[in-house]
Design an enzyme around this catalytic site. Structure first.
Site, mmCIF file in Angstrom:
data_model
loop_
_atom_site.group_PDB
_atom_site.id
_atom_site.type_symbol
_atom_site.label_atom_id
_atom_site.label_comp_id
_atom_site.label_asym_id
_atom_site.label_seq_id
_atom_site.Cartn_x
_atom_site.Cartn_y
_atom_site.Cartn_z
ATOM 1 N N ASP A 1 38.056 -2.551 -30.998
ATOM 2 C CA ASP A 1 38.731 -3.105 -29.825
ATOM 3 C C ASP A 1 38.045 -4.393 -29.361
ATOM 4 O O ASP A 1 36.826 -4.540 -29.506
ATOM 5 C CB ASP A 1 38.700 -2.061 -28.696
ATOM 6 C CG ASP A 1 39.721 -2.361 -27.616
ATOM 7 O OD1 ASP A 1 40.577 -3.243 -27.820
ATOM 8 O OD2 ASP A 1 39.658 -1.711 -26.556
ATOM 9 N N ASN B 1 39.461 -7.744 -29.869
ATOM 10 C CA ASN B 1 39.849 -8.989 -30.568
ATOM 11 C C ASN B 1 40.526 -9.980 -29.625
ATOM 12 O O ASN B 1 40.246 -11.178 -29.652
ATOM 13 C CB ASN B 1 40.837 -8.681 -31.707
ATOM 14 C CG ASN B 1 40.223 -7.846 -32.803
ATOM 15 O OD1 ASN B 1 39.021 -7.661 -32.834
ATOM 16 N ND2 ASN B 1 41.051 -7.338 -33.706
ATOM 17 N N ARG C 1 40.425 -10.205 -26.272
ATOM 18 C CA ARG C 1 39.537 -10.776 -25.245
ATOM 19 C C ARG C 1 38.550 -11.767 -25.863
ATOM 20 O O ARG C 1 38.212 -12.787 -25.266
ATOM 21 C CB ARG C 1 38.793 -9.640 -24.523
ATOM 22 C CG ARG C 1 39.647 -8.988 -23.449
ATOM 23 C CD ARG C 1 39.068 -7.675 -23.012
ATOM 24 N NE ARG C 1 39.251 -6.657 -24.038
ATOM 25 C CZ ARG C 1 38.567 -5.516 -24.081
ATOM 26 N NH1 ARG C 1 37.647 -5.255 -23.175
ATOM 27 N NH2 ARG C 1 38.812 -4.638 -25.022
ATOM 28 N N HIS D 1 42.136 -11.523 -34.063
ATOM 29 C CA HIS D 1 42.365 -10.514 -35.112
ATOM 30 C C HIS D 1 41.805 -11.001 -36.450
ATOM 31 O O HIS D 1 41.265 -10.224 -37.231
ATOM 32 C CB HIS D 1 43.857 -10.196 -35.240
ATOM 33 C CG HIS D 1 44.419 -9.521 -34.009
ATOM 34 N ND1 HIS D 1 43.797 -8.461 -33.392
ATOM 35 C CD2 HIS D 1 45.549 -9.747 -33.280
ATOM 36 C CE1 HIS D 1 44.508 -8.075 -32.333
ATOM 37 N NE2 HIS D 1 45.580 -8.845 -32.242
ATOM 38 N N SER E 1 47.739 1.025 -34.161
ATOM 39 C CA SER E 1 48.168 2.311 -33.614
ATOM 40 C C SER E 1 49.697 2.348 -33.511
ATOM 41 O O SER E 1 50.338 1.295 -33.386
ATOM 42 C CB SER E 1 47.513 2.473 -32.238
ATOM 43 O OG SER E 1 48.458 2.785 -31.259
ATOM 44 N N ASP F 1 51.264 3.054 -31.090
ATOM 45 C CA ASP F 1 51.618 2.473 -29.794
ATOM 46 C C ASP F 1 51.516 0.945 -29.798
ATOM 47 O O ASP F 1 51.999 0.294 -28.865
ATOM 48 C CB ASP F 1 50.729 3.061 -28.690
ATOM 49 C CG ASP F 1 51.055 4.530 -28.434
ATOM 50 O OD1 ASP F 1 52.251 4.884 -28.484
ATOM 51 O OD2 ASP F 1 50.120 5.318 -28.213
ATOM 52 N N TRP G 1 53.138 -0.972 -31.574
ATOM 53 C CA TRP G 1 54.476 -1.572 -31.749
ATOM 54 C C TRP G 1 54.982 -2.156 -30.436
ATOM 55 O O TRP G 1 55.918 -2.945 -30.424
ATOM 56 C CB TRP G 1 55.481 -0.528 -32.256
ATOM 57 C CG TRP G 1 55.249 -0.026 -33.651
ATOM 58 C CD1 TRP G 1 54.888 1.243 -34.010
ATOM 59 C CD2 TRP G 1 55.398 -0.753 -34.890
ATOM 60 N NE1 TRP G 1 54.777 1.347 -35.375
ATOM 61 C CE2 TRP G 1 55.092 0.139 -35.939
ATOM 62 C CE3 TRP G 1 55.740 -2.070 -35.207
ATOM 63 C CZ2 TRP G 1 55.122 -0.251 -37.287
ATOM 64 C CZ3 TRP G 1 55.773 -2.443 -36.553
ATOM 65 C CH2 TRP G 1 55.469 -1.542 -37.565
ATOM 66 N N LEU H 1 32.122 4.627 -51.276
ATOM 67 C CA LEU H 1 32.610 4.678 -49.893
ATOM 68 C C LEU H 1 34.110 4.938 -49.906
ATOM 69 O O LEU H 1 34.862 4.289 -50.630
ATOM 70 C CB LEU H 1 32.345 3.339 -49.191
ATOM 71 C CG LEU H 1 32.893 3.212 -47.765
ATOM 72 C CD1 LEU H 1 32.111 4.096 -46.793
ATOM 73 C CD2 LEU H 1 32.834 1.759 -47.276
ATOM 74 N N SER I 1 42.307 6.863 -27.306
ATOM 75 C CA SER I 1 43.552 6.158 -27.635
ATOM 76 C C SER I 1 44.299 6.761 -28.826
ATOM 77 O O SER I 1 44.748 6.038 -29.726
ATOM 78 C CB SER I 1 43.259 4.666 -27.886
ATOM 79 O OG SER I 1 42.705 4.085 -26.739
ATOM 80 N N GLU J 1 30.216 12.649 -32.329
ATOM 81 C CA GLU J 1 29.346 11.992 -31.354
ATOM 82 C C GLU J 1 30.014 10.665 -31.001
ATOM 83 O O GLU J 1 30.394 9.900 -31.894
ATOM 84 C CB GLU J 1 27.960 11.742 -31.961
ATOM 85 C CG GLU J 1 27.198 13.008 -32.290
ATOM 86 C CD GLU J 1 26.901 13.866 -31.055
ATOM 87 O OE1 GLU J 1 26.715 13.291 -29.963
ATOM 88 O OE2 GLU J 1 26.859 15.107 -31.202
HETATM 89 C C1 FPP Z 1 42.248 -4.194 -30.837
HETATM 90 O O1 FPP Z 1 41.950 -5.383 -30.171
HETATM 91 C C2 FPP Z 1 42.499 -4.454 -32.220
HETATM 92 C C3 FPP Z 1 43.692 -4.242 -32.850
HETATM 93 C C4 FPP Z 1 44.884 -3.727 -32.159
HETATM 94 C C5 FPP Z 1 43.872 -4.543 -34.261
HETATM 95 C C6 FPP Z 1 42.676 -4.317 -35.135
HETATM 96 C C7 FPP Z 1 42.779 -5.326 -36.198
HETATM 97 C C8 FPP Z 1 41.736 -5.924 -36.812
HETATM 98 C C9 FPP Z 1 40.335 -5.560 -36.613
HETATM 99 C C10 FPP Z 1 41.929 -7.059 -37.732
HETATM 100 C C11 FPP Z 1 42.883 -6.861 -38.815
HETATM 101 C C12 FPP Z 1 42.712 -5.607 -39.544
HETATM 102 C C13 FPP Z 1 42.613 -5.533 -40.866
HETATM 103 C C14 FPP Z 1 42.570 -4.192 -41.515
HETATM 104 C C15 FPP Z 1 42.530 -6.727 -41.695
HETATM 105 P P1 FPP Z 1 42.893 -5.817 -28.971
HETATM 106 O O2 FPP Z 1 43.922 -6.757 -29.505
HETATM 107 O O3 FPP Z 1 43.468 -4.625 -28.294
HETATM 108 O O4 FPP Z 1 41.870 -6.554 -28.069
HETATM 109 P P2 FPP Z 1 41.909 -6.657 -26.483
HETATM 110 O O5 FPP Z 1 41.730 -5.269 -25.940
HETATM 111 O O6 FPP Z 1 40.733 -7.527 -26.207
HETATM 112 O O7 FPP Z 1 43.213 -7.293 -26.110
#
Ligand code: FPP
Length: 232
Positions: free
Chosen positions: A8, A10, A12, A25, A53, A55, A57, A119, A172, A183
């Site tokens: 979480d 990206n 911000r 992202h 997720s 959600d 969408w 992995l 979430s 944990e």
């Molecule tokens: C949450 O940050 C992140 C996501 C909803 C997407 C996760 C995606 C990536 C890490 C990059 C792409 C993934 C791959 C597999 C290449 P947010 O957008 O909810 O951030 P915020 O809470 O700061 O708005």
């Protein structure tokens, strides 16, 4: 060890730099690559990452389309590296609503890396923990036996360590069944800034925890009082 990460922050991270959310992202995809590289050295054998997720969408169509394209690009660009490093890619979640190049990119990445043993990398896309449980129950019922072991087999390995970046402290709808005894570690770090040292620190914290699974501790517990009682 099975570690799972809610990546979480990206959006911000991008906002703080005056960049579009998609740049966050993209930086998040780099953090993901660093984390996958560092995971085996940190003692992680299974790593499940929440990429999209069910959600999500609800987000603006441009962000959804950008994320889907980024995922497809990332899978394509990382498949060879994963193959060389013994990383087996598996995508969990619904496949029937994914469009564009993503379904083909997933199929190629999964089949190309199927022999990886170092992995197990599980990427959750269009994933909902509640839907996954409902689907596992449906399948078990169809086979004529709904029991805890049957559901566990459908759902995947229990999570030992769950990390969430970005400062929020919630699950979430991620791996709800599998996190029964996980944990939980919450970090204020925004996901694009997450690196190998953060992963190692989380694993160290995990090892310092006493996991009791409902049994009694080996030594008498120290009962915190007053201000000491609240966790940060
Ligand atoms: C949450 O940050 C992140 C996501 C909803 C997407 C996760 C995606 C990536 C890490 C990059 C792409 C993934 C791959 C597999 C290449 P947010 O957008 O909810 O951030 P915020 O809470 O700061 O708005």
């Amino acid at each position: 060890m099975h570690a799972a990460i809610i990546m979480d922050g990206n959006g911000r991270w991008a906002l703080a730099r005056g960049l579009p959310r998609l740049a966050g992202h993209r930086a998040g995809a780099e953090a993901l690559r660093r984390t996958v590289e560092a995971a085996p050295g940190a003692g992680i054998g299974v790593l499940t990452l929440f990429a999209f997720s069910s959600d999500n969408w609800r987000r603006p169509p441009e962000e959804v389309a950008g994320l889907m394209q980024l995922l497809a690009e990332h899978l394509r660009s990382e498949t060879t590296r994963c193959l060389e490093n013994g990383v087996r890619i598996e995508v969990i979640g619904r496949r029937d609503r994914l469009g564009g190049e993503l379904p083909a990119a997933i199929a190629t990445a999964e089949s190309a890396t199927a022999a990886g043993e170092k992995l197990q990398l599980r990427i959750a896309v269009d994933y909902s923990g509640r839907d996954a449980i409902a689907e596992a129950v449906r399948q078990a019922a169809h086979a004529g036996l709904v029991c805890r072991e049957c559901l566990e087999e459908q759902l995947g390995p229990p999570v030992d360590l769950l990390i969430r970046t970005g400062g929020e402290q919630r699950l979430s709808d991620f791996l709800l069944w599998e996190c029964a005894y996980a944990e939980l570690i919450f970090s204020r770090r925004m996901w694009p800034d997450f690196d190998a040292s953060d992963l190692e620190a989380a694993v160290r914290q995990f090892h310092a925890r006493q996991r009791r699974f409902g049994a009694l501790p080996p030594l008498p517990a120290v009962v915190p009082t007053g201000a000491q009682a609240w966790l940060d």
